[in-house]
Each structure stands twice: as structure tokens, then as C-alpha cells.
Design a protein around this motif. Structure first.
Motif, PDB file in Angstrom:
ATOM      1  N   PRO A   1       0.847  -1.200   0.000  1.00 18.67           N
ATOM      2  CA  PRO A   1       0.000   0.000   0.000  1.00 18.67           C
ATOM      3  C   PRO A   1       0.881   1.248   0.000  1.00 18.67           C
ATOM      4  O   PRO A   1       1.951   1.260   0.608  1.00 18.67           O
ATOM      5  CB  PRO A   1      -0.789  -0.123   1.305  1.00 18.67           C
ATOM      6  CG  PRO A   1      -0.770  -1.583   1.627  1.00 18.67           C
ATOM      7  CD  PRO A   1       0.530  -2.098   1.113  1.00 18.67           C
ATOM      8  N   PRO A   2       0.427   2.317  -0.657  1.00 16.07           N
ATOM      9  CA  PRO A   2       1.268   3.510  -0.761  1.00 16.07           C
ATOM     10  C   PRO A   2       1.402   4.239   0.568  1.00 16.07           C
ATOM     11  O   PRO A   2       0.663   3.965   1.517  1.00 16.07           O
ATOM     12  CB  PRO A   2       0.526   4.371  -1.775  1.00 16.07           C
ATOM     13  CG  PRO A   2      -0.888   3.909  -1.709  1.00 16.07           C
ATOM     14  CD  PRO A   2      -0.856   2.461  -1.334  1.00 16.07           C
ATOM     15  N   ARG A   3       2.340   5.166   0.611  1.00 18.41           N
ATOM     16  CA  ARG A   3       2.483   5.999   1.807  1.00 18.41           C
ATOM     17  C   ARG A   3       1.165   6.704   2.055  1.00 18.41           C
ATOM     18  O   ARG A   3       0.409   6.995   1.135  1.00 18.41           O
ATOM     19  CB  ARG A   3       3.611   7.014   1.619  1.00 18.41           C
ATOM     20  CG  ARG A   3       3.339   8.037   0.561  1.00 18.41           C
ATOM     21  CD  ARG A   3       4.484   9.008   0.427  1.00 18.41           C
ATOM     22  NE  ARG A   3       4.146  10.058  -0.531  1.00 18.41           N
ATOM     23  CZ  ARG A   3       4.900  11.105  -0.766  1.00 18.41           C
ATOM     24  NH1 ARG A   3       6.033  11.276  -0.132  1.00 18.41           N
ATOM     25  NH2 ARG A   3       4.532  11.997  -1.654  1.00 18.41           N
ATOM     26  N   GLY A   4       0.898   6.962   3.304  1.00 17.56           N
ATOM     27  CA  GLY A   4      -0.388   7.568   3.636  1.00 17.56           C
ATOM     28  C   GLY A   4      -1.440   6.506   3.910  1.00 17.56           C
ATOM     29  O   GLY A   4      -2.381   6.739   4.666  1.00 17.56           O
ATOM     30  N   VAL A   5      -1.282   5.359   3.289  1.00 15.32           N
ATOM     31  CA  VAL A   5      -2.196   4.243   3.575  1.00 15.32           C
ATOM     32  C   VAL A   5      -1.536   3.345   4.609  1.00 15.32           C
ATOM     33  O   VAL A   5      -2.089   3.038   5.650  1.00 15.32           O
ATOM     34  CB  VAL A   5      -2.548   3.464   2.297  1.00 15.32           C
ATOM     35  CG1 VAL A   5      -3.392   2.233   2.622  1.00 15.32           C
ATOM     36  CG2 VAL A   5      -3.272   4.372   1.322  1.00 15.32           C
ATOM     37  N   ARG A   6      -0.297   2.964   4.321  1.00 16.04           N
ATOM     38  CA  ARG A   6       0.469   2.245   5.353  1.00 16.04           C
ATOM     39  C   ARG A   6       1.054   3.288   6.312  1.00 16.04           C
ATOM     40  O   ARG A   6       1.074   4.489   6.004  1.00 16.04           O
ATOM     41  CB  ARG A   6       1.598   1.436   4.723  1.00 16.04           C
ATOM     42  CG  ARG A   6       2.589   2.337   4.022  1.00 16.04           C
ATOM     43  CD  ARG A   6       3.912   1.725   3.663  1.00 16.04           C
ATOM     44  NE  ARG A   6       4.848   2.781   3.376  1.00 16.04           N
ATOM     45  CZ  ARG A   6       5.162   3.228   2.158  1.00 16.04           C
ATOM     46  NH1 ARG A   6       4.607   2.675   1.084  1.00 16.04           N
ATOM     47  NH2 ARG A   6       6.017   4.229   2.002  1.00 16.04           N
ATOM     48  N   GLN A   7       1.557   2.832   7.435  1.00 12.35           N
ATOM     49  CA  GLN A   7       2.287   3.711   8.362  1.00 12.35           C
ATOM     50  C   GLN A   7       3.772   3.402   8.237  1.00 12.35           C
ATOM     51  O   GLN A   7       4.159   2.230   8.252  1.00 12.35           O
ATOM     52  CB  GLN A   7       1.814   3.487   9.799  1.00 12.35           C
ATOM     53  CG  GLN A   7       2.412   4.480  10.782  1.00 12.35           C
ATOM     54  CD  GLN A   7       1.890   4.281  12.205  1.00 12.35           C
ATOM     55  OE1 GLN A   7       0.976   3.487  12.432  1.00 12.35           O
ATOM     56  NE2 GLN A   7       2.472   4.995  13.140  1.00 12.35           N
ATOM     57  N   THR A   8       4.598   4.421   8.119  1.00 12.33           N
ATOM     58  CA  THR A   8       6.021   4.203   7.863  1.00 12.33           C
ATOM     59  C   THR A   8       6.865   4.794   8.987  1.00 12.33           C
ATOM     60  O   THR A   8       6.675   5.950   9.377  1.00 12.33           O
ATOM     61  CB  THR A   8       6.415   4.845   6.508  1.00 12.33           C
ATOM     62  OG1 THR A   8       5.532   4.354   5.506  1.00 12.33           O
ATOM     63  CG2 THR A   8       7.851   4.487   6.132  1.00 12.33           C
ATOM     64  N   LEU A   9       7.787   3.996   9.501  1.00  9.89           N
ATOM     65  CA  LEU A   9       8.636   4.395  10.628  1.00  9.89           C
ATOM     66  C   LEU A   9      10.098   4.208  10.232  1.00  9.89           C
ATOM     67  O   LEU A   9      10.505   3.102   9.876  1.00  9.89           O
ATOM     68  CB  LEU A   9       8.323   3.523  11.852  1.00  9.89           C
ATOM     69  CG  LEU A   9       6.836   3.399  12.232  1.00  9.89           C
ATOM     70  CD1 LEU A   9       6.647   2.315  13.289  1.00  9.89           C
ATOM     71  CD2 LEU A   9       6.305   4.732  12.740  1.00  9.89           C
ATOM     72  N   LEU A  10      10.865   5.276  10.269  1.00  8.81           N
ATOM     73  CA  LEU A  10      12.276   5.201   9.904  1.00  8.81           C
ATOM     74  C   LEU A  10      13.121   5.525  11.131  1.00  8.81           C
ATOM     75  O   LEU A  10      12.908   6.547  11.777  1.00  8.81           O
ATOM     76  CB  LEU A  10      12.611   6.208   8.796  1.00  8.81           C
ATOM     77  CG  LEU A  10      11.735   6.198   7.543  1.00  8.81           C
ATOM     78  CD1 LEU A  10      12.281   7.194   6.519  1.00  8.81           C
ATOM     79  CD2 LEU A  10      11.676   4.819   6.911  1.00  8.81           C
ATOM     80  N   PHE A  11      14.094   4.673  11.409  1.00 14.75           N
ATOM     81  CA  PHE A  11      14.931   4.869  12.598  1.00 14.75           C
ATOM     82  C   PHE A  11      16.409   4.729  12.252  1.00 14.75           C
ATOM     83  O   PHE A  11      16.791   3.851  11.492  1.00 14.75           O
ATOM     84  CB  PHE A  11      14.604   3.816  13.675  1.00 14.75           C
ATOM     85  CG  PHE A  11      13.360   4.115  14.451  1.00 14.75           C
ATOM     86  CD1 PHE A  11      12.113   3.920  13.906  1.00 14.75           C
ATOM     87  CD2 PHE A  11      13.446   4.608  15.744  1.00 14.75           C
ATOM     88  CE1 PHE A  11      10.963   4.208  14.623  1.00 14.75           C
ATOM     89  CE2 PHE A  11      12.307   4.901  16.483  1.00 14.75           C
ATOM     90  CZ  PHE A  11      11.057   4.693  15.921  1.00 14.75           C
TER      91      PHE A  11
END
Ligand SMILES: Nc1ncnc2c1ncn2[C@@H]1O[C@H](COP(=O)(O)OP(=O)(O)OP(=O)(O)O)[C@@H](O)[C@H]1O
Length: 606
Positions: free
Chosen positions: A326-336
Motif C-alpha cells: 500500500p502507498p504511503r499515507g495508507v500504510r504507516q512508515t517508521l524510519l529509525f
């Protein structure tokens, strides 16, 4: 050691005994009522323990349900309330990743985990925190303030985490609120739990899982994907995530290269909620249609700057943008990560939607818990100098608690050769690098961790993420060409509030690192040798152009922050996106020395 004042989370976790297990934490053998073991239970029905009907929910919302922070806490039970009678639990046979610590006496370990010296209790309290983005959810002070669910709370207690670390205090509420996040926090400060807890909690309480029904299909459809750059780091995240999700019903599977794919396929077939993977093996699984990303609700990139640099970017873009995720905005994305160069931040914004930037400490800084030393050592003298260090260390060490020493070198051949030389000279050593097969790599790591071979010679394959207790000393036998790599390497010591030592051998070959090294040391309150300051002052040496220094020059180098602040749209409440788009990373083609396997060739890593 003298009982110090307890102000740091690490101190509390180390020193305080865990409270007794609450009755709601069922051990596999003494659960009040064991139900059908084999039936599959969707995550939204898992972890139920009292009476309430399942929530009437039709289709899942487009992205993970926002968390409950800042809103009234649910009534007792809430979404975790159970229907009458015990629910079926598919995890009764789940091996206890805590080593059955609640049923059996702990096995003797070569090191006393509770014996810490030199913990800097205040180190984390004064740390500056920067957040930016719209409507940042407030931080919390305790785990109790966060509604993570009883089963996850039990596991936090089993891990002996008494208080959240600073990055956890900020990142967990942000993630539970459903926001995308770019988080930068120092090495060893608890980032793994910071992204695992919200993912596990979100899956436990999220909407019913609607996995695609394809008759006869053996395609696994995970709900969360955690990508990391090395096999060993993926294995470690998998182990951690399994502990955190013990008896929650959330199933975690790992897939990485170099290991037989058949076992990983079997694991995937048994069901997967969270897939931890290295990019290369994941692409393989996607191409074989054994994994589909269409159900992904959470995407986490650990060591995100590494995942988006030249070596991995094409694979990561393929996985995230060109498959069925699913595109960004639909999925949740976490970068660390502990480091986040500006140009990588810019590129990373392609994966994020209306995200919050969080910096705990200065971006790319190293923790003051690590005492950094730089010594001028000519190439020809490095071995004898290392020998002197090891002799001194051996003489001062309590034999029962021999400290572990991690020695970084630039090349795989150099690693083999130094390992042999050390062994020949009476220092039990092993090595890890990209030319060793996976069995050898894992054996080396186990042998080092256990203290059997207390010296590990490594390329950058071991530079990031590995959490090895009792690494007291990191030696940069060969300095890297990139200050961020140095930050990650030395970060293998001085973790979780404990102190550590890092020694670097510097000579003319490292001149391009002089300024960034001196700046980093100053920033971390370290004493910088006068000769290094003189080196750094020379225009040709001070410039970062000779190395792979992505931070650029100038005073802003260590004032790293949200790159959107440089952008005119930021803070004006204007467009939906803060950052400029990025056509890709146009950095130096010299990227990728040492264990990295060269630019565009990350396969040695995964
Ligand atoms: N709240 C906590 N209380 C006590 N210990 C903790 C807590 N959170 C994490 N830890 C411990 O701190 C150590 C470091 O955590 P972790 O490996 O997640 O660090 P990290 O920030 O990801 O480091 P790196 O940047 O090197 O990847 C681990 O041993 C972990 O178990």
C-alpha cells in the motif's frame, strides 16, 4: 559498586528486581484454561481475557487505527476484553523466548548481567529532544501512560524495562497515534523497542485481518515489514520482536540471505504478522510470489539511512514502491537510525506522509557514555599497538569478567589476517565479514557473545545495530571513511546507559576524517588531542571531500535536524508535504568500501 542515584532508565532496569508476574501473564504450562491450540486466531481477537463481543468491524480502515494516546483510556478490557470463556490460543506451544525464566532457575551465564560499572545515570535525562511536524503527540514518562495492552506490558516487564528510554517516550506515542515518523537517536538507546512496541500493539488491537483469499496459494501476507541491512541485525530484531510479542498471538518471522530458504518458507507458511527481512532475500521471496506486501499496515526501516544509501536504495525502492505494498499515507512508515544525513532525509521523505521528525540528541552525534580516544599510529605499527592495548586490558581485567573487544578493519582480507595474527599471539579471536559463510558468521558472533573468543575482528558488516552485552572496547584499527560509520561502529559499546571505550588508530591515510572526527569528539565532550586539532585545521585535511562524509562541511554539520526546516514550505502550514522531492541520491561513487561490498552491490550483506 556504590549504589548510585537512580535517574536513568537503564539504571532502573538493571538494578530493580522485576515485580512478580501478574496472574494475567499465563505461562504456557499454567494458563487458567487452555483452549483449542491449533485454530487460527486473527490478531484482533487475540489477547482477550474477559467478556465482550468482538468489535463489529467490516472492512479495515485504510491505515492502522490511530492509537489511544491523548484520548480517554478504554474501559477495563476495552478492545482487549474477551468473549465469554477462554479464547482459542494458537500460542500455547510458543517457546518461551525469556528462557522459561518464570518456571525455572535462570541458567548460569558467563557474565553477571546486573554488574554494571560506570553507568552515567543522568546521561539520558538532559538529552535535547527536537520534534517537528504538525500536531506532534505529547511524550510520555512511563510505560503505564501508554495503553499497549496487557500481554505486551507483561513482556516489557519480563525484559526488565522499567522506564521507557527517551526515544521510546517520544516515538511510541507518535507511532501509536498512527503518524509516520523519521526518528534519530543515539546508538544503544532503545530504538528497536521504539518501533516494535507500536507495531505489535497496533496489530493486536487493529481491525480484523483480511488476508487475500487465494485458493491453494502459499503466499504469505504479513501486516508489518521491518527491513534491516544485515542478516545478523535481522536475526537480532527477530529475537527481540519475538520476546516483545510472546503470548500476544502476533507471529514474527525472519527472512535473510545466506541461510536455506526452505526453512524460511516453512515458517512463512505457518503464518506471519510481522516479517523481519533483509532486502535481498525479501526481493527473492516476492519474485517467487511467496510473500505479498498487499496487507502491509506498518513499514519500519531500521538503520534507515543505510537502507536508503546507494547500496540498498534500488532494492528498497523496488520493495516499497514497485511491488504491491500500500502507498504511503495508507500504510504507516517508521524510519529509525542514529545517523540521518540531510540528503538521505530528503530521499526518505519519498516514503513518508505528513511525518514527524524526532531527534533525541543531535542527529549523528555519539553518546557521551563512550570515552573516545584517538592515537596516532603508523600502518606498520598498528599490530604491536593493538597488542599493547590488549595486554593492558588483560592485565587490568578481572579474569572472570573478561571484557569483549571489537576490532574494526577495512577489508575482509585484513580481518582474516588480523584474526590469525591475534590467535597466533595468544589472543583468542574470531572474525566476521562478508566473505565468511553464514554459518561461520553466526558461529563467530555466538563465540564472541559468550566470551569464548573475547576478541572479534570485523568489517562494517558488524558496525550497525548489533547489541552485544559486555563489549567494553571498540578499536578502530582502520578508521572508516565516513564519520557516520564511525558513530555506528563505536556505538557497539556504551549501550543502554552503560559506559564504554573506543580507541581509533589515526594516521595520514585518515586525514580526510580529521575535522569530522575532531568535531564529533568535541560535540560528545571528549578530549581532542592537540595534534588532531592541528590536522583538522589544515584546509586540505579538514575538508570532507576526500572521504565519504555525507554531512558536508561547515558549522551545521553536527547541528543536524529536520531537513524540512531548510525548506521554505515548512512551518507555514502550506502544502501537504514538507520536503522537496528527491530524484535520488547523487552522492559520491566511492561509496561502499570495506564490508559494504561496493556501491550498488549490497548482496554481500543480505
Ligand atoms: N526501556 C528500556 N529499559 C532498559 N533497557 C532497555 C530499554 N529499551 C531498550 N533497552 C535495552 O537497550 C539495549 C539497546 O537497545 P537497542 O538495540 O534497541 O538500541 P538501538 O538504539 O537500536 O541501537 P543501535 O543504534 O546501535 O541500533 C538493548 O539491550 C535493549 O534491550
Amino acid at each position: 559498586m556504590a549504589a548510585p542515584s537512580r535517574t536513568s532508565w537503564a539504571d532502573v532496569a538493571d538494578a530493580e528486581p522485576a515485580p512478580p508476574a501478574p496472574a494475567a501473564a499465563p505461562a504456557a504450562s499454567n494458563g487458567p484454561a487452555r483452549a483449542d491450540r491449533s485454530s487460527y486466531v486473527p490478531p484482533h481477537l487475540r489477547n482477550r481475557s474477559s467478556a465482550a463481543p468482538p468489535p463489529a468491524s467490516s472492512a479495515p480502515p485504510p491505515r492502522a487505527a490511530p492509537g489511544l494516546l491523548g484520548r480517554p483510556a478504554p474501559a477495563a478490557g476495552g478492545r482487549f476484553a474477551a468473549a465469554s470463556g477462554p479464547p482459542p490460543r494458537r500460542w500455547d506451544r510458543e517457546p518461551n523466548p525469556f528462557g522459561n525464566e518464570e518456571e525455572a532457575a535462570p541458567e548460569p551465564v558467563p557474565f553477571d548481567e546486573h554488574q554494571n560499572t560506570g553507568i552515567n545515570f543522568d546521561a539520558y535525562e538532559d538529552i535535547p529532544v527536537e520534534t517537528s511536524g504538525r500536531e506532534v503527540p505529547p511524550a510520555v514518562g512511563t510505560f503505564a501512560e501508554i495503553d499497549l495492552g496487557a500481554a505486551l506490558n507483561d513482556n516489557i516487564r519480563r525484559c526488565k524495562y522499567v522506564r521507557p528510554t527517551p526515544v521510546q517516550r517520544h516515538a511510541i506515542p507518535i507511532s501509536l497515534a498512527g503518524r509516520d515518523l523519521m526518528a534519530c537517536a543515539q546508538t544503544g538507546s532503545g530504538k528497536t523497542a521504539a518501533f516494535c512496541f507500536p507495531i505489535i500493539s497496533g496489530i493486536m488491537r487493529g481491525p480484523p485481518v483480511q488476508r487475500p483469499q487465494r485458493s491453494g496459494s502459499r503466499t504469505a501476507c504479513p501486516l508489518a515489514l521491518i527491513l534491516s541491512p544485515t542478516r545478523e541485525l535481522s536475526m537480532q530484531i527477530h529475537e527481540e520482536a519475538k520476546k516483545f510479542s510472546y503470548q500476544t498471538g502476533v507471529r514474527v518471522v525472519v527472512a535473510y540471505g545466506g541461510a536455506p530458504i526452505t526453512q524460511q518458507l516453512r515458517d512463512l507458511e505457518r503464518g506471519v504478522d510481522i516479517l523481519v527481512a533483509t532486502p535481498g532475500r525479501l526481493v527473492d521471496l516476492l519474485e517467487r510470489a511467496r510473500v505479498s506486501l498487499q496487507s502491509i499496515r506498518y513499514l519500519a526501516l531500521d538503520e534507515a539511512d543505510r537502507m536508503l544509501d546507494m547500496g540498498f536504495e534500488p532494492q528498497v525502492r523496488r520493495i516499497v514502491e514497485q511491488m504491491d505494498m500500500p502507498p504511503r499515507g495508507v500504510r504507516q512508515t517508521l524510519l529509525f537510525s542514529a545517523t540521518f544525513p540531510g540528503e538521505i532525509q530528503r530521499m526518505a521523505s519519498d516514503f513518508l506522509e505528513n511525518y514527524i521528525f524526532l531527534a533525541v540528541g543531535r542527529v549523528g552525534s555519539s553518546t557521551e557514555l563512550i570515552a573516545q580516544r584517538v592515537e596516532f599510529v603508523q600502518e606498520a605499527d598498528k599490530r604491536s599497538h593493538l597488542m599493547d592495548l590488549l595486554h593492558a586490558q588483560r592485565d587490568s581485567a578481572d579474569q572472570a569478567k573478561q571484557a569483549l573487544t571489537l576490532v574494526f578493519v577495512e577489508t575482509k582480507r585484513g580481518a582474516d589476517s588480523l584474526e590469525n595474527w591475534l590467535c597466533t599471539n595468544g589472543f583468542p579471536a574470531t572474525s566476521i565479514h562478508g566473505d565468511r559463510n553464514q554459518q561461520e558468521r553466526e558461529y563467530a558472533l555466538r563465540s564472541f557473545k559468550s566470551g569464548q573468543t573475547p576478541i572479534l575482528v570485523a568489517t562494517d558488516v558488524a558496525a550497525r545495530g548489533l547489541d552485544i552485552p559486555h563489549v567494553a572496547h571498540v578499536v578502530n584499527f582502520d578508521l572508516p571513511n565516513d564519520i557516520d560509520d564511525y558513530v555506528h561502529r563505536i556505538g557497539r559499546t556504551g549501550r543502554a546507559g552503560k559506559s564504554g571505550l573506543a580507541t581509533a588508530f589515526f594516521n595520514d591515510n585518515n586525514s580526510s576524517m580529521a575535522k569530522s572526527l575532531a568535531d564529533l569528539m568535541t560535540e560528545s565532550n571528549q578530549e581532542v588531542p592537540a595534534w588532531l586539532i592541528r590536522y583538522a585545521a589544515r584546509p586540505s585535511y579538514g575538508s570532507s571531500s576526500g572521504g565519504r562524509n555525507r554531512r558536508g562541511g561547515g558549522a551545521s554539520r553536527f547541528g543536524g535536524r529536520d531537513f524540512r526546516k531548510e525548506s521554505s514550505s515548512f512551518g507555514k502550514g502550506g502544502g501537504a508535504d514538507y520536503g522537496g522531492s528527491s530524484g535520488g541520491y547523487g552522492g559520491s561513487s566511492t561509496y561502499g568500501g570495506g564490508g559494504y561490498g561496493g556501491a550498488g552491490a549490497p548482496s554481500a550483506w543480505d
